[in-house]
Design a protein around this motif. Structure first.
Motif, PDB file in Angstrom:
ATOM      1  N   TRP A 128      -3.685  -7.207  -2.902  1.00  0.00           N
ATOM      2  CA  TRP A 128      -2.798  -7.216  -1.996  1.00  0.00           C
ATOM      3  C   TRP A 128      -3.334  -8.372  -1.051  1.00  0.00           C
ATOM      4  CZ3 TRP A 128       0.420  -6.025  -5.248  1.00  0.00           C
ATOM      5  CH2 TRP A 128       0.366  -4.671  -5.748  1.00  0.00           C
TER       6      TRP A 128
ATOM      7  N   GLY B  96      -5.551   2.528  -5.248  1.00  0.00           N
ATOM      8  CA  GLY B  96      -4.806   1.717  -4.186  1.00  0.00           C
ATOM      9  C   GLY B  96      -5.781   0.940  -3.250  1.00  0.00           C
ATOM     10  N   GLN B  97      -7.252   1.372  -3.209  1.00  0.00           N
ATOM     11  CA  GLN B  97      -8.131   0.510  -2.645  1.00  0.00           C
ATOM     12  C   GLN B  97      -8.721  -0.631  -3.256  1.00  0.00           C
ATOM     13  OE1 GLN B  97      -9.949   0.642   0.643  1.00  0.00           O
ATOM     14  NE2 GLN B  97      -7.573   1.474   0.868  1.00  0.00           N
TER      15      GLN B  97
ATOM     16  N   GLU C 110      -5.759  -2.875  -3.214  1.00  0.00           N
ATOM     17  CA  GLU C 110      -5.661  -3.843  -1.794  1.00  0.00           C
ATOM     18  C   GLU C 110      -6.768  -4.730  -1.643  1.00  0.00           C
ATOM     19  OE1 GLU C 110      -5.893  -2.804   3.172  1.00  0.00           O
ATOM     20  OE2 GLU C 110      -6.007  -1.164   1.266  1.00  0.00           O
TER      21      GLU C 110
ATOM     22  N   SER D 226      -2.176   1.572   7.484  1.00  0.00           N
ATOM     23  CA  SER D 226      -3.331   0.747   6.809  1.00  0.00           C
ATOM     24  C   SER D 226      -3.472  -0.627   7.733  1.00  0.00           C
ATOM     25  CB  SER D 226      -3.036   0.543   5.443  1.00  0.00           C
ATOM     26  OG  SER D 226      -1.793  -0.445   5.218  1.00  0.00           O
TER      27      SER D 226
ATOM     28  N   THR E  51      -6.175   4.781   4.647  1.00  0.00           N
ATOM     29  CA  THR E  51      -6.881   5.603   3.408  1.00  0.00           C
ATOM     30  C   THR E  51      -7.298   6.762   4.024  1.00  0.00           C
ATOM     31  OG1 THR E  51      -7.555   3.475   2.739  1.00  0.00           O
ATOM     32  CG2 THR E  51      -8.549   5.370   1.823  1.00  0.00           C
TER      33      THR E  51
ATOM     34  N   ASN F 243       0.686  -1.082   0.043  1.00  0.00           N
ATOM     35  CA  ASN F 243       0.012   0.040  -0.022  1.00  0.00           C
ATOM     36  C   ASN F 243       0.808   1.212   0.088  1.00  0.00           C
ATOM     37  OD1 ASN F 243      -2.630  -1.255  -0.259  1.00  0.00           O
ATOM     38  ND2 ASN F 243      -2.749  -1.156   2.193  1.00  0.00           N
TER      39      ASN F 243
ATOM     40  N   GLY G 127       0.441   3.887   3.993  1.00  0.00           N
ATOM     41  CA  GLY G 127       0.617   2.433   3.995  1.00  0.00           C
ATOM     42  C   GLY G 127       0.834   1.842   5.285  1.00  0.00           C
TER      43      GLY G 127
ATOM     44  N   THR H 176       2.436   1.622  -3.384  1.00  0.00           N
ATOM     45  CA  THR H 176       1.428   2.233  -4.228  1.00  0.00           C
ATOM     46  C   THR H 176       1.019   3.400  -4.183  1.00  0.00           C
ATOM     47  OG1 THR H 176       0.475  -0.124  -4.260  1.00  0.00           O
ATOM     48  CG2 THR H 176      -0.930   1.592  -5.361  1.00  0.00           C
ATOM     49  N   TYR H 177       0.606   4.049  -3.170  1.00  0.00           N
ATOM     50  CA  TYR H 177       0.446   5.354  -2.767  1.00  0.00           C
ATOM     51  C   TYR H 177       1.572   6.145  -3.080  1.00  0.00           C
ATOM     52  CZ  TYR H 177      -3.751   3.373  -0.216  1.00  0.00           C
ATOM     53  OH  TYR H 177      -4.778   2.828   0.302  1.00  0.00           O
TER      54      TYR H 177
END
Length: 361
Positions: free
Chosen positions: A283, A275-276, A279, A237, A244, A210, A234, A213-214
Protein backbone atom coordinates in the motif's frame (compact mmCIF):
# COMPACT_ATOMS: atom_id res chain seq x y z
CA UNK A 1 7.26 50.32 4.47
CA UNK A 2 5.58 47.85 2.14
CA UNK A 3 7.20 44.91 3.92
CA UNK A 4 5.86 46.14 7.24
CA UNK A 5 2.39 46.46 5.76
CA UNK A 6 2.57 42.94 4.34
CA UNK A 7 3.79 41.56 7.67
CA UNK A 8 1.02 43.31 9.58
CA UNK A 9 -1.52 42.04 7.05
CA UNK A 10 -0.30 38.45 7.41
CA UNK A 11 -0.39 38.64 11.21
CA UNK A 12 -3.86 40.17 11.10
CA UNK A 13 -5.06 37.42 8.76
CA UNK A 14 -3.72 34.72 11.09
CA UNK A 15 -5.38 36.31 14.11
CA UNK A 16 -8.66 36.64 12.22
CA UNK A 17 -8.43 33.01 11.11
CA UNK A 18 -7.88 31.92 14.71
CA UNK A 19 -11.02 33.69 15.92
CA UNK A 20 -13.05 32.42 12.96
CA UNK A 21 -12.03 28.78 13.46
CA UNK A 22 -15.49 27.72 14.76
CA UNK A 23 -17.15 28.67 11.44
CA UNK A 24 -14.34 27.66 9.10
CA UNK A 25 -15.05 23.92 9.25
CA UNK A 26 -17.18 23.65 6.08
CA UNK A 27 -14.75 25.83 4.14
CA UNK A 28 -11.74 23.74 5.19
CA UNK A 29 -13.48 20.45 4.38
CA UNK A 30 -14.84 21.86 1.11
CA UNK A 31 -11.38 23.07 0.09
CA UNK A 32 -9.85 19.66 0.83
CA UNK A 33 -12.51 17.90 -1.24
CA UNK A 34 -12.01 20.31 -4.14
CA UNK A 35 -8.25 19.95 -3.93
CA UNK A 36 -8.39 16.15 -3.95
CA UNK A 37 -10.66 15.90 -6.99
CA UNK A 38 -9.29 18.81 -9.01
CA UNK A 39 -6.86 16.62 -11.04
CA UNK A 40 -9.73 14.36 -12.12
CA UNK A 41 -11.91 17.29 -13.20
CA UNK A 42 -8.93 18.83 -15.00
CA UNK A 43 -8.36 15.57 -16.86
CA UNK A 44 -12.02 15.46 -17.89
CA UNK A 45 -11.74 19.08 -19.04
CA UNK A 46 -8.82 18.16 -21.29
CA UNK A 47 -10.99 15.50 -22.90
CA UNK A 48 -13.72 17.97 -23.76
CA UNK A 49 -15.91 17.75 -20.64
CA UNK A 50 -16.48 21.20 -19.16
CA UNK A 51 -15.57 21.77 -15.53
CA UNK A 52 -19.22 22.28 -14.65
CA UNK A 53 -20.22 18.92 -16.09
CA UNK A 54 -17.09 17.23 -14.77
CA UNK A 55 -17.72 18.52 -11.26
CA UNK A 56 -21.35 17.43 -11.50
CA UNK A 57 -20.30 13.92 -12.56
CA UNK A 58 -17.83 13.70 -9.67
CA UNK A 59 -20.44 14.75 -7.14
CA UNK A 60 -23.05 12.41 -8.62
CA UNK A 61 -20.64 9.49 -8.39
CA UNK A 62 -19.69 10.44 -4.84
CA UNK A 63 -23.35 10.66 -3.84
CA UNK A 64 -24.01 7.18 -5.25
CA UNK A 65 -21.02 5.71 -3.39
CA UNK A 66 -22.11 7.41 -0.17
CA UNK A 67 -25.67 6.11 -0.62
CA UNK A 68 -24.45 2.56 -1.13
CA UNK A 69 -22.22 2.86 1.95
CA UNK A 70 -25.09 4.20 4.05
CA UNK A 71 -27.43 1.42 2.96
CA UNK A 72 -24.99 -1.49 3.12
CA UNK A 73 -22.19 -0.65 5.54
CA UNK A 74 -23.39 1.89 8.09
CA UNK A 75 -25.99 -0.38 9.81
CA UNK A 76 -23.35 -3.10 10.20
CA UNK A 77 -20.85 -0.63 11.65
CA UNK A 78 -23.42 0.73 14.10
CA UNK A 79 -24.43 -2.74 15.24
CA UNK A 80 -20.83 -3.87 15.71
CA UNK A 81 -19.84 -0.64 17.45
CA UNK A 82 -22.66 -1.05 19.97
CA UNK A 83 -21.59 -4.65 20.49
CA UNK A 84 -18.00 -3.52 20.98
CA UNK A 85 -19.01 -0.95 23.61
CA UNK A 86 -20.79 -3.70 25.54
CA UNK A 87 -17.55 -5.66 25.67
CA UNK A 88 -15.84 -3.39 28.19
CA UNK A 89 -18.05 -4.16 31.22
CA UNK A 90 -17.38 -7.84 30.52
CA UNK A 91 -13.67 -7.05 30.38
CA UNK A 92 -13.86 -5.50 33.86
CA UNK A 93 -15.53 -8.68 35.17
CA UNK A 94 -12.76 -10.80 33.63
CA UNK A 95 -10.14 -8.60 35.25
CA UNK A 96 -11.82 -8.97 38.62
CA UNK A 97 -12.61 -12.68 38.47
CA UNK A 98 -9.54 -14.06 36.67
CA UNK A 99 -6.64 -11.66 36.23
CA UNK A 100 -6.57 -10.13 39.74
CA UNK A 101 -6.74 -13.51 41.54
CA UNK A 102 -3.96 -14.82 39.29
CA UNK A 103 -1.79 -11.76 39.96
CA UNK A 104 -2.45 -12.00 43.70
CA UNK A 105 -1.64 -15.71 43.76
CA UNK A 106 1.50 -15.29 41.66
CA UNK A 107 3.02 -12.13 43.14
CA UNK A 108 1.36 -11.80 46.51
CA UNK A 109 0.09 -8.29 45.67
CA UNK A 110 -3.46 -7.53 46.71
CA UNK A 111 -5.29 -5.62 44.01
CA UNK A 112 -8.80 -4.18 44.35
CA UNK A 113 -10.97 -3.51 41.35
CA UNK A 114 -13.93 -2.12 43.29
CA UNK A 115 -12.42 1.36 43.35
CA UNK A 116 -11.69 1.15 39.63
CA UNK A 117 -15.23 0.03 38.94
CA UNK A 118 -16.65 2.87 41.03
CA UNK A 119 -14.40 5.36 39.25
CA UNK A 120 -15.47 4.12 35.83
CA UNK A 121 -19.13 4.14 36.80
CA UNK A 122 -18.91 7.64 38.29
CA UNK A 123 -17.16 9.01 35.21
CA UNK A 124 -19.65 7.22 33.01
CA UNK A 125 -22.52 8.82 34.89
CA UNK A 126 -20.84 12.22 34.63
CA UNK A 127 -20.34 11.82 30.89
CA UNK A 128 -23.93 10.65 30.49
CA UNK A 129 -25.20 13.70 32.41
CA UNK A 130 -23.09 16.04 30.28
CA UNK A 131 -24.30 14.42 27.07
CA UNK A 132 -27.89 14.45 28.27
CA UNK A 133 -27.58 18.07 29.28
CA UNK A 134 -26.08 18.95 25.94
CA UNK A 135 -28.82 17.13 24.09
CA UNK A 136 -31.49 18.85 26.17
CA UNK A 137 -29.93 22.24 25.45
CA UNK A 138 -29.79 21.44 21.75
CA UNK A 139 -33.39 20.35 21.71
CA UNK A 140 -34.40 23.41 23.69
CA UNK A 141 -32.62 26.05 21.68
CA UNK A 142 -32.00 24.31 18.38
CA UNK A 143 -29.09 26.65 17.65
CA UNK A 144 -26.30 24.06 17.81
CA UNK A 145 -28.29 21.58 15.73
CA UNK A 146 -29.08 24.26 13.15
CA UNK A 147 -25.41 25.29 12.88
CA UNK A 148 -24.27 21.68 12.54
CA UNK A 149 -26.88 21.05 9.85
CA UNK A 150 -25.91 24.20 7.97
CA UNK A 151 -22.23 23.23 8.09
CA UNK A 152 -23.08 19.78 6.76
CA UNK A 153 -25.12 21.24 3.91
CA UNK A 154 -22.53 23.90 3.10
CA UNK A 155 -19.67 21.44 2.60
CA UNK A 156 -20.82 20.04 -0.78
CA UNK A 157 -21.90 23.50 -1.97
CA UNK A 158 -18.53 25.06 -1.16
CA UNK A 159 -16.65 22.09 -2.58
CA UNK A 160 -18.69 22.21 -5.83
CA UNK A 161 -18.03 25.88 -6.54
CA UNK A 162 -14.36 25.67 -5.55
CA UNK A 163 -13.86 22.62 -7.75
CA UNK A 164 -15.67 24.17 -10.71
CA UNK A 165 -13.83 27.50 -10.47
CA UNK A 166 -10.44 26.17 -9.32
CA UNK A 167 -8.42 27.64 -12.26
CA UNK A 168 -10.08 31.03 -11.74
CA UNK A 169 -9.25 31.01 -8.01
CA UNK A 170 -5.62 30.06 -8.69
CA UNK A 171 -5.30 32.74 -11.39
CA UNK A 172 -6.60 35.44 -9.05
CA UNK A 173 -4.20 34.38 -6.31
CA UNK A 174 -1.34 34.49 -8.82
CA UNK A 175 -2.30 38.03 -9.88
CA UNK A 176 -1.81 39.19 -6.28
CA UNK A 177 1.79 37.95 -6.09
CA UNK A 178 4.64 40.45 -6.45
CA UNK A 179 5.85 40.34 -10.05
CA UNK A 180 9.55 40.02 -9.20
CA UNK A 181 8.82 36.97 -7.00
CA UNK A 182 6.12 35.29 -9.05
CA UNK A 183 8.45 32.72 -10.67
CA UNK A 184 10.03 31.54 -7.41
CA UNK A 185 6.68 31.46 -5.61
CA UNK A 186 5.11 29.57 -8.51
CA UNK A 187 7.95 27.02 -8.38
CA UNK A 188 7.43 26.43 -4.64
CA UNK A 189 3.68 26.23 -5.18
CA UNK A 190 4.09 23.59 -7.90
CA UNK A 191 6.44 21.53 -5.73
CA UNK A 192 4.12 21.83 -2.74
CA UNK A 193 1.13 20.92 -4.87
CA UNK A 194 2.89 17.84 -6.26
CA UNK A 195 3.96 16.60 -2.84
CA UNK A 196 0.75 17.53 -1.05
CA UNK A 197 -1.67 16.22 -3.66
CA UNK A 198 0.08 12.90 -4.09
CA UNK A 199 0.39 12.48 -0.33
CA UNK A 200 -3.24 13.27 0.48
CA UNK A 201 -4.70 11.05 -2.21
CA UNK A 202 -2.19 8.31 -1.48
CA UNK A 203 -2.69 8.40 2.29
CA UNK A 204 -6.46 8.24 1.86
CA UNK A 205 -6.03 5.17 -0.34
CA UNK A 206 -3.71 3.57 2.26
CA UNK A 207 -6.23 4.20 5.04
CA UNK A 208 -9.05 2.61 3.03
CA UNK A 209 -6.84 -0.34 2.02
CA UNK A 210 -5.80 -0.92 5.64
CA UNK A 211 -9.40 -0.74 6.84
CA UNK A 212 -10.59 -3.22 4.22
CA UNK A 213 -7.66 -5.57 4.93
CA UNK A 214 -8.21 -5.57 8.69
CA UNK A 215 -12.00 -5.88 8.34
CA UNK A 216 -11.80 -8.86 5.98
CA UNK A 217 -9.12 -10.59 8.06
CA UNK A 218 -10.89 -10.14 11.40
CA UNK A 219 -14.21 -11.25 9.91
CA UNK A 220 -12.64 -14.38 8.40
CA UNK A 221 -11.25 -15.46 11.78
CA UNK A 222 -14.72 -15.13 13.27
CA UNK A 223 -14.56 -11.84 15.22
CA UNK A 224 -18.12 -10.52 15.46
CA UNK A 225 -16.97 -6.87 15.63
CA UNK A 226 -14.32 -7.29 12.93
CA UNK A 227 -15.67 -4.70 10.50
CA UNK A 228 -16.01 -1.95 13.12
CA UNK A 229 -12.56 -2.57 14.59
CA UNK A 230 -10.91 -3.02 11.19
CA UNK A 231 -12.32 0.15 9.64
CA UNK A 232 -11.53 2.17 12.77
CA UNK A 233 -7.94 0.91 12.79
CA UNK A 234 -7.61 1.75 9.09
CA UNK A 235 -8.94 5.28 9.47
CA UNK A 236 -6.57 6.00 12.37
CA UNK A 237 -3.57 4.64 10.45
CA UNK A 238 -2.60 8.09 9.15
CA UNK A 239 -0.61 8.30 12.41
CA UNK A 240 2.20 5.70 12.18
CA UNK A 241 1.54 2.61 14.34
CA UNK A 242 -1.36 4.24 16.19
CA UNK A 243 -4.07 2.55 14.13
CA UNK A 244 -2.31 -0.82 14.42
CA UNK A 245 -1.82 -0.54 18.20
CA UNK A 246 -5.41 0.53 18.88
CA UNK A 247 -6.79 -2.07 16.47
CA UNK A 248 -4.76 -4.88 18.05
CA UNK A 249 -5.84 -3.94 21.58
CA UNK A 250 -9.52 -3.68 20.67
CA UNK A 251 -9.47 -6.89 18.63
CA UNK A 252 -7.62 -8.85 21.33
CA UNK A 253 -10.09 -7.75 24.00
CA UNK A 254 -13.14 -8.45 21.83
CA UNK A 255 -11.85 -11.83 20.67
CA UNK A 256 -10.92 -12.97 24.17
CA UNK A 257 -14.34 -12.10 25.54
CA UNK A 258 -16.07 -13.67 22.55
CA UNK A 259 -14.06 -16.92 22.47
CA UNK A 260 -13.08 -17.16 26.17
CA UNK A 261 -9.76 -18.64 25.03
CA UNK A 262 -6.22 -17.47 24.36
CA UNK A 263 -5.60 -19.38 21.14
CA UNK A 264 -7.81 -17.19 18.89
CA UNK A 265 -5.71 -14.22 19.96
CA UNK A 266 -2.89 -15.60 17.82
CA UNK A 267 -5.20 -15.30 14.81
CA UNK A 268 -5.80 -11.63 15.66
CA UNK A 269 -2.07 -10.99 15.81
CA UNK A 270 -1.68 -12.83 12.52
CA UNK A 271 -4.28 -10.62 10.82
CA UNK A 272 -2.57 -7.42 11.91
CA UNK A 273 0.83 -8.87 11.04
CA UNK A 274 -0.33 -9.58 7.50
CA UNK A 275 -1.91 -6.11 7.36
CA UNK A 276 1.37 -4.47 8.39
CA UNK A 277 3.29 -6.44 5.77
CA UNK A 278 0.80 -5.42 3.07
CA UNK A 279 0.97 -1.78 4.15
CA UNK A 280 4.78 -1.82 4.05
CA UNK A 281 5.37 -3.72 0.81
CA UNK A 282 2.21 -2.88 -1.14
CA UNK A 283 0.00 0.00 0.00
CA UNK A 284 2.60 2.59 1.02
CA UNK A 285 4.93 2.12 -2.01
CA UNK A 286 1.98 1.94 -4.40
CA UNK A 287 -0.11 4.86 -3.15
CA UNK A 288 2.23 7.19 -1.23
CA UNK A 289 5.85 6.31 -1.90
CA UNK A 290 8.25 8.77 -0.27
CA UNK A 291 6.26 11.94 -0.91
CA UNK A 292 6.99 13.54 2.47
CA UNK A 293 9.88 11.50 3.77
CA UNK A 294 9.23 12.46 7.41
CA UNK A 295 10.53 10.24 10.18
CA UNK A 296 7.70 8.45 12.06
CA UNK A 297 8.60 10.31 15.27
CA UNK A 298 8.35 13.62 13.40
CA UNK A 299 4.95 12.56 12.03
CA UNK A 300 3.67 11.74 15.52
CA UNK A 301 4.96 15.08 16.85
CA UNK A 302 3.33 16.99 13.97
CA UNK A 303 -0.04 15.33 14.57
CA UNK A 304 0.10 15.92 18.34
CA UNK A 305 1.17 19.54 17.87
CA UNK A 306 -1.63 20.14 15.38
CA UNK A 307 -4.18 18.67 17.76
CA UNK A 308 -2.88 20.74 20.67
CA UNK A 309 -2.97 23.99 18.71
CA UNK A 310 -6.08 23.62 16.55
CA UNK A 311 -8.02 20.61 17.78
CA UNK A 312 -9.49 18.03 15.42
CA UNK A 313 -8.76 19.99 12.25
CA UNK A 314 -5.22 20.50 13.47
CA UNK A 315 -4.83 16.72 13.52
CA UNK A 316 -6.23 16.41 10.00
CA UNK A 317 -4.09 19.22 8.59
CA UNK A 318 -0.86 18.47 10.48
CA UNK A 319 0.74 16.28 7.81
CA UNK A 320 -0.40 18.34 4.78
CA UNK A 321 0.95 21.50 6.41
CA UNK A 322 4.16 19.65 7.24
CA UNK A 323 4.51 18.69 3.57
CA UNK A 324 4.29 22.33 2.51
CA UNK A 325 6.69 23.40 5.26
CA UNK A 326 9.20 20.81 4.06
CA UNK A 327 9.16 22.33 0.57
CA UNK A 328 9.53 25.86 1.97
CA UNK A 329 12.29 24.67 4.29
CA UNK A 330 14.23 23.13 1.41
CA UNK A 331 14.10 26.42 -0.50
CA UNK A 332 15.08 28.36 2.63
CA UNK A 333 18.00 25.98 3.20
CA UNK A 334 19.13 26.41 -0.42
CA UNK A 335 18.99 30.20 -0.03
CA UNK A 336 20.95 29.95 3.22
CA UNK A 337 23.67 27.92 1.52
CA UNK A 338 23.95 30.60 -1.14
CA UNK A 339 24.19 33.40 1.42
CA UNK A 340 27.40 35.19 2.45
CA UNK A 341 26.75 34.21 6.06
CA UNK A 342 27.06 30.50 5.16
CA UNK A 343 29.95 30.89 2.68
CA UNK A 344 31.91 33.52 4.53
CA UNK A 345 32.90 36.85 3.06
CA UNK A 346 35.40 35.62 0.48
CA UNK A 347 34.14 32.11 -0.24
CA UNK A 348 32.33 31.24 -3.42
CA UNK A 349 29.11 29.25 -3.28
CA UNK A 350 29.80 25.55 -3.48
CA UNK A 351 27.41 22.94 -4.86
CA UNK A 352 26.04 20.52 -2.26
CA UNK A 353 28.67 17.89 -1.46
CA UNK A 354 31.63 19.87 -2.79
CA UNK A 355 34.42 21.04 -0.52
CA UNK A 356 34.56 17.78 1.47
CA UNK A 357 36.69 15.72 -0.93
CA UNK A 358 40.45 15.57 -0.39
CA UNK A 359 42.52 17.56 -2.85
CA UNK A 360 45.02 15.52 -4.79
CA UNK A 361 48.26 17.28 -5.32
Amino acid sequence: MMRWMIGIGVVGLLVLTYFLLPILSPFVVGFIIAYLFNPLVTRLDRHGVSRTWGTSLIFLGGALVLLVALVALIPVLIEQTVRLVRVFPQLLDIVQQRIIPWVTQTTGLELHVDQLRALVVSHGETIAKVVAGGLSNVSATGTAAFIALMNLLLIPVIAFYLLRDWPVVIARVEQMLPRHRVDSIALMARESDSMLGNFLRGQLAVMIANGVTYSIGLTLIGLETGIAIGMFAGLVSFVPYLGTIIGILLALIAMYIQADSLWPLLLVLGVFGVGQVLETVAWQPRFVGNEIGMHPVAVIFAVMAGGQLFGFFGILLALPVSAVLIVLGEHALAAYRESRYYRGKDERALPPGDGDEPVEG
